[in-house]
Write an enzyme that holds these catalytic residues in place. Structure first.
Site, PDB file in Angstrom:
ATOM      1  N   VAL A   1      -2.639  -7.084  -2.447  1.00 46.36           N
ATOM      2  CA  VAL A   1      -2.114  -8.166  -1.182  1.00 46.36           C
ATOM      3  C   VAL A   1      -2.723  -9.078  -1.057  1.00 46.36           C
ATOM      4  O   VAL A   1      -3.081 -10.461  -0.178  1.00 46.36           O
ATOM      5  CB  VAL A   1      -1.859  -7.386  -0.421  1.00 46.36           C
ATOM      6  CG1 VAL A   1      -0.828  -6.056  -0.730  1.00 46.36           C
ATOM      7  CG2 VAL A   1      -3.267  -6.681   0.123  1.00 46.36           C
TER       8      VAL A   1
ATOM      9  N   GLY B   1       0.952  -1.575   0.304  1.00 48.73           N
ATOM     10  CA  GLY B   1      -0.055   0.120  -0.488  1.00 48.73           C
ATOM     11  C   GLY B   1       0.848   0.671   0.281  1.00 48.73           C
ATOM     12  O   GLY B   1       0.269   2.606   0.717  1.00 48.73           O
TER      13      GLY B   1
ATOM     14  N   TYR C   1     -13.992  -3.732  10.773  1.00 45.37           N
ATOM     15  CA  TYR C   1     -12.554  -3.131  10.426  1.00 45.37           C
ATOM     16  C   TYR C   1     -11.770  -3.065  11.700  1.00 45.37           C
ATOM     17  O   TYR C   1     -10.693  -3.793  11.957  1.00 45.37           O
ATOM     18  CB  TYR C   1     -12.828  -1.406  10.327  1.00 45.37           C
ATOM     19  CG  TYR C   1     -11.011  -0.944  10.472  1.00 45.37           C
ATOM     20  CD1 TYR C   1     -11.153  -0.212  11.501  1.00 45.37           C
ATOM     21  CD2 TYR C   1     -10.334  -0.916   8.929  1.00 45.37           C
ATOM     22  CE1 TYR C   1     -10.148   0.703  11.098  1.00 45.37           C
ATOM     23  CE2 TYR C   1      -9.179   0.267   9.029  1.00 45.37           C
ATOM     24  CZ  TYR C   1      -8.933   0.544  10.074  1.00 45.37           C
ATOM     25  OH  TYR C   1      -8.032   1.636   9.958  1.00 45.37           O
TER      26      TYR C   1
HETATM   27  N1  LIG Z   1      -6.003   7.109   7.530  1.00 43.62           N
HETATM   28  C1  LIG Z   1      -6.091   7.042   8.828  1.00 43.62           C
HETATM   29  O1  LIG Z   1      -7.370   7.728   9.681  1.00 43.62           O
HETATM   30  C2  LIG Z   1      -5.275   5.798   9.589  1.00 43.62           C
HETATM   31  C3  LIG Z   1      -5.188   4.822   9.088  1.00 43.62           C
HETATM   32  N2  LIG Z   1      -4.573   3.032   9.524  1.00 43.62           N
HETATM   33  C4  LIG Z   1      -4.091   2.517   8.633  1.00 43.62           C
HETATM   34  O2  LIG Z   1      -3.275   2.903   8.010  1.00 43.62           O
HETATM   35  C5  LIG Z   1      -2.602   2.212   6.673  1.00 43.62           C
HETATM   36  C6  LIG Z   1      -2.590   3.160   5.557  1.00 43.62           C
HETATM   37  O3  LIG Z   1      -3.735   3.468   5.237  1.00 43.62           O
HETATM   38  P1  LIG Z   1      -3.889   4.933   5.074  1.00 43.62           P
HETATM   39  O4  LIG Z   1      -2.441   5.354   3.730  1.00 43.62           O
HETATM   40  O5  LIG Z   1      -4.928   6.083   5.612  1.00 43.62           O
HETATM   41  O6  LIG Z   1      -5.287   4.438   3.508  1.00 43.62           O
HETATM   42  P2  LIG Z   1      -4.853   5.294   1.792  1.00 43.62           P
HETATM   43  O7  LIG Z   1      -6.905   4.756   1.418  1.00 43.62           O
HETATM   44  O8  LIG Z   1      -4.207   6.682   1.939  1.00 43.62           O
HETATM   45  O9  LIG Z   1      -3.854   4.323   1.761  1.00 43.62           O
HETATM   46  C7  LIG Z   1      -4.009   2.869   1.030  1.00 43.62           C
HETATM   47  C8  LIG Z   1      -3.371   2.643   0.026  1.00 43.62           C
HETATM   48  O10 LIG Z   1      -3.064   1.165   0.108  1.00 43.62           O
HETATM   49  C9  LIG Z   1      -3.520   0.536  -1.186  1.00 43.62           C
HETATM   50  N3  LIG Z   1      -4.081  -0.480  -1.682  1.00 43.62           N
HETATM   51  C10 LIG Z   1      -4.969  -0.911  -0.987  1.00 43.62           C
HETATM   52  N4  LIG Z   1      -5.724  -2.115  -1.199  1.00 43.62           N
HETATM   53  C11 LIG Z   1      -4.601  -2.860  -1.326  1.00 43.62           C
HETATM   54  C12 LIG Z   1      -4.608  -4.143  -1.563  1.00 43.62           C
HETATM   55  N5  LIG Z   1      -5.537  -4.719  -1.519  1.00 43.62           N
HETATM   56  N6  LIG Z   1      -3.473  -4.530  -2.647  1.00 43.62           N
HETATM   57  C13 LIG Z   1      -2.516  -3.626  -2.246  1.00 43.62           C
HETATM   58  N7  LIG Z   1      -2.489  -2.224  -1.952  1.00 43.62           N
HETATM   59  C14 LIG Z   1      -3.824  -1.679  -1.357  1.00 43.62           C
HETATM   60  C15 LIG Z   1      -4.246   1.708  -2.210  1.00 43.62           C
HETATM   61  O11 LIG Z   1      -3.925   2.302  -3.339  1.00 43.62           O
HETATM   62  C16 LIG Z   1      -3.553   2.772  -1.313  1.00 43.62           C
HETATM   63  O12 LIG Z   1      -2.502   2.700  -1.833  1.00 43.62           O
HETATM   64  C17 LIG Z   1      -4.128   0.832   6.323  1.00 43.62           C
HETATM   65  O13 LIG Z   1      -4.086  -0.385   6.892  1.00 43.62           O
HETATM   66  C18 LIG Z   1      -5.358   1.883   7.636  1.00 43.62           C
HETATM   67  O14 LIG Z   1      -6.295   1.085   8.018  1.00 43.62           O
HETATM   68  C19 LIG Z   1      -4.399   3.324  10.805  1.00 43.62           C
HETATM   69  C20 LIG Z   1      -5.042   3.486  11.465  1.00 43.62           C
HETATM   70  C21 LIG Z   1      -5.516   4.953  11.131  1.00 43.62           C
HETATM   71  C1  LIG Z   2     -13.500   4.566   9.847  1.00 41.95           C
HETATM   72  C2  LIG Z   2     -11.844   4.272  10.384  1.00 41.95           C
HETATM   73  C3  LIG Z   2     -10.996   5.781  10.170  1.00 41.95           C
HETATM   74  C4  LIG Z   2      -9.904   5.665   9.628  1.00 41.95           C
HETATM   75  C5  LIG Z   2      -9.024   4.776   9.952  1.00 41.95           C
HETATM   76  C6  LIG Z   2      -8.179   4.452  11.775  1.00 41.95           C
HETATM   77  O1  LIG Z   2      -8.325   3.322  11.965  1.00 41.95           O
HETATM   78  C7  LIG Z   2      -8.850   5.339  12.222  1.00 41.95           C
HETATM   79  C8  LIG Z   2      -9.007   4.932  13.545  1.00 41.95           C
HETATM   80  C9  LIG Z   2      -8.835   6.434  14.472  1.00 41.95           C
HETATM   81  C10 LIG Z   2      -9.254   6.036  15.987  1.00 41.95           C
HETATM   82  C11 LIG Z   2     -10.451   4.866  16.520  1.00 41.95           C
HETATM   83  C12 LIG Z   2     -10.106   5.091  17.838  1.00 41.95           C
HETATM   84  C13 LIG Z   2     -10.924   4.393  18.198  1.00 41.95           C
HETATM   85  C14 LIG Z   2     -11.250   4.982  20.310  1.00 41.95           C
HETATM   86  C15 LIG Z   2     -12.393   3.786  21.011  1.00 41.95           C
HETATM   87  O2  LIG Z   2     -11.328   3.074  21.497  1.00 41.95           O
HETATM   88  C16 LIG Z   2     -13.073   4.834  22.144  1.00 41.95           C
HETATM   89  O3  LIG Z   2     -13.847   3.717  22.592  1.00 41.95           O
HETATM   90  C17 LIG Z   2     -11.739   5.726  23.116  1.00 41.95           C
HETATM   91  C18 LIG Z   2     -12.694   7.086  22.790  1.00 41.95           C
HETATM   92  C19 LIG Z   2     -12.466   7.837  23.110  1.00 41.95           C
HETATM   93  C20 LIG Z   2     -10.557   7.827  23.568  1.00 41.95           C
HETATM   94  C21 LIG Z   2      -9.665   9.604  23.568  1.00 41.95           C
HETATM   95  C22 LIG Z   2     -10.573  10.503  24.497  1.00 41.95           C
HETATM   96  O4  LIG Z   2     -11.066  10.168  24.997  1.00 41.95           O
HETATM   97  O5  LIG Z   2      -9.797  10.912  24.679  1.00 41.95           O
END
Ligand SMILES: NC(=O)C1=CN([C@@H]2O[C@H](COP(=O)(O)OP(=O)(O)OC[C@H]3O[C@@H](n4cnc5c(N)ncnc54)[C@H](O)[C@@H]3O)[C@@H](O)[C@H]2O)C=CC1
Ligand SMILES: CC/C=C\CC(=O)/C=C/C=C\C=C\C=C\[C@@H](O)[C@@H](O)C/C=C\CCC(=O)O
Length: 256
Positions: A65, A12, A151
């Site tokens: 992947v 990715g 997720y």
């Molecule tokens: N953006 C967010 O808020 C957060 C993201 N993450 C995790 O970080 C990782 C990257 O996410 P982002 O950069 O935000 O997403 P993004 O959507 O910006 O980038 C994801 C990349 O993975 C590629 N991809 C998707 N499916 C694929 C497949 N089957 N095979 C190969 N490549 C593939 C896409 O083409 C893209 O380039 C993910 O595992 C996501 O769950 C974790 C916490 C927060």
């Molecule tokens: C829909 C998914 C979007 C982006 C990808 C991703 O992985 C984003 C995750 C971001 C945060 C996840 C948070 C989960 C929080 C829960 O455990 C809550 O129960 C915790 C609540 C608040 C914690 C922070 C605070 O209260 O200060």
């Protein structure tokens, strides 16, 4: 671990966090194999990377992947071109509660697949040189994200799998470190701008946005710096690093 001339493979890698991780690895002297399904985005990035870091430091391999065959081929090509694999980042991931089987396939099954393929090359018990694997989970791998139960399940799986692999590696003598990075919301294209992929949980779109407003949003470079810490600090094995705006902490888990 010093990164100069080390070989990294990032899934990715074309956009978002994977791009940031790729760039910080190159900035620190590593060579990087970029795996992604999005060929257009990847080739655009590769033009930038080759101008900035030279022709020989990065390699794009189109790879879904979800495909065992494509992943095997990509790992093999990486070894052929760069001579081995020292660092793996299983980063590719999606958010889709409607196509939840696809979410499991990419976010969890593919992380296991990539880990096992990398271990074949890194394992000191089978003539490997050791290495480090950093899997990208999420804060949702630590606490439930109400709008995205599947997720959340996949990210919990990534945390548990990574920690178990670290324990297995220590007990077995693989010479490979395993760590997991758990970012909160990060400013990338992954964050749903509509409730379209939320399936039966679309009514919780606003709740998720309120949580995002409460926690705040990280930048990709902030996440990439935390990834670098897990790779370069050789004392880190079996760690889950939770990253939120203005705070990061190594998660402690109940000892049974
Ligand atoms: N953006 C967010 O808020 C957060 C993201 N993450 C995790 O970080 C990782 C990257 O996410 P982002 O950069 O935000 O997403 P993004 O959507 O910006 O980038 C994801 C990349 O993975 C590629 N991809 C998707 N499916 C694929 C497949 N089957 N095979 C190969 N490549 C593939 C896409 O083409 C893209 O380039 C993910 O595992 C996501 O769950 C974790 C916490 C927060
Ligand atoms: C829909 C998914 C979007 C982006 C990808 C991703 O992985 C984003 C995750 C971001 C945060 C996840 C948070 C989960 C929080 C829960 O455990 C809550 O129960 C915790 C609540 C608040 C914690 C922070 C605070 O209260 O200060």
């Amino acid at each position: 671990m010093a990164l100069r001339n080390k070989v990294a493979l990032v899934t990715g890698a074309a956009m978002g966090i994977g791009r940031g991780i790729t760039e910080i690895l190159l900035q620190h002297g590593a060579k990087v194999a970029l795996l992604d399904v999005n060929e257009t985005a990847a080739r655009g990035l590769m033009e930038v990377l080759k101008k900035q870091f030279g022709q020989e430091r990065s390699l794009f391999l189109k790879c879904n992947v979800e495909s065992e065959e494509q992943m095997k081929a990509a790992f093999q090509k990486t070894v052929e071109v760069f001579g081995g694999i020292d660092i793996l980042c299983n980063n590719a991931g999606i958010v889709n509660e409607s196509a939840w089987e696809k979410t499991v396939s990419i976010n969890l099954v593919a992380v296991i697949r990539g880990t096992y393929l990398a271990l074949e090359h890194m394992n000191k018990l089978t003539q490997g040189q050791g290495g480090v694997i950093v899997n990208i989970a999420s804060m949702a791998g630590i606490g439930p994200l109400l709008s995205s139960p599947v997720y959340t399940a996949t990210k919990n799986g990534v945390v548990g799998f990574t920690r178990a692999m670290a324990a297995a590696s220590i007990a077995s003598g693989y010479g490979v470190r395993f760590n997991v990075l758990c970012p909160s919301f990060v400013k990338t294209g992954l964050i749903p701008s509509t409730s379209s992929n939320m399936g039966q949980f679309s009514h919780l779109f606003d709740a998720a946005n309120q949580l995002m407003e409460k926690i705040g949003i990280l930048t990709v470079p902030e996440v990439a710096e935390c990834f670098l810490e897990l790779v370069t600090d050789e004392t880190k094995n079996g760690e889950a690093l939770l990253v939120m705006p203005k705070v990061k902490k190594y998660v402690t888990f109940p000892s049974l």
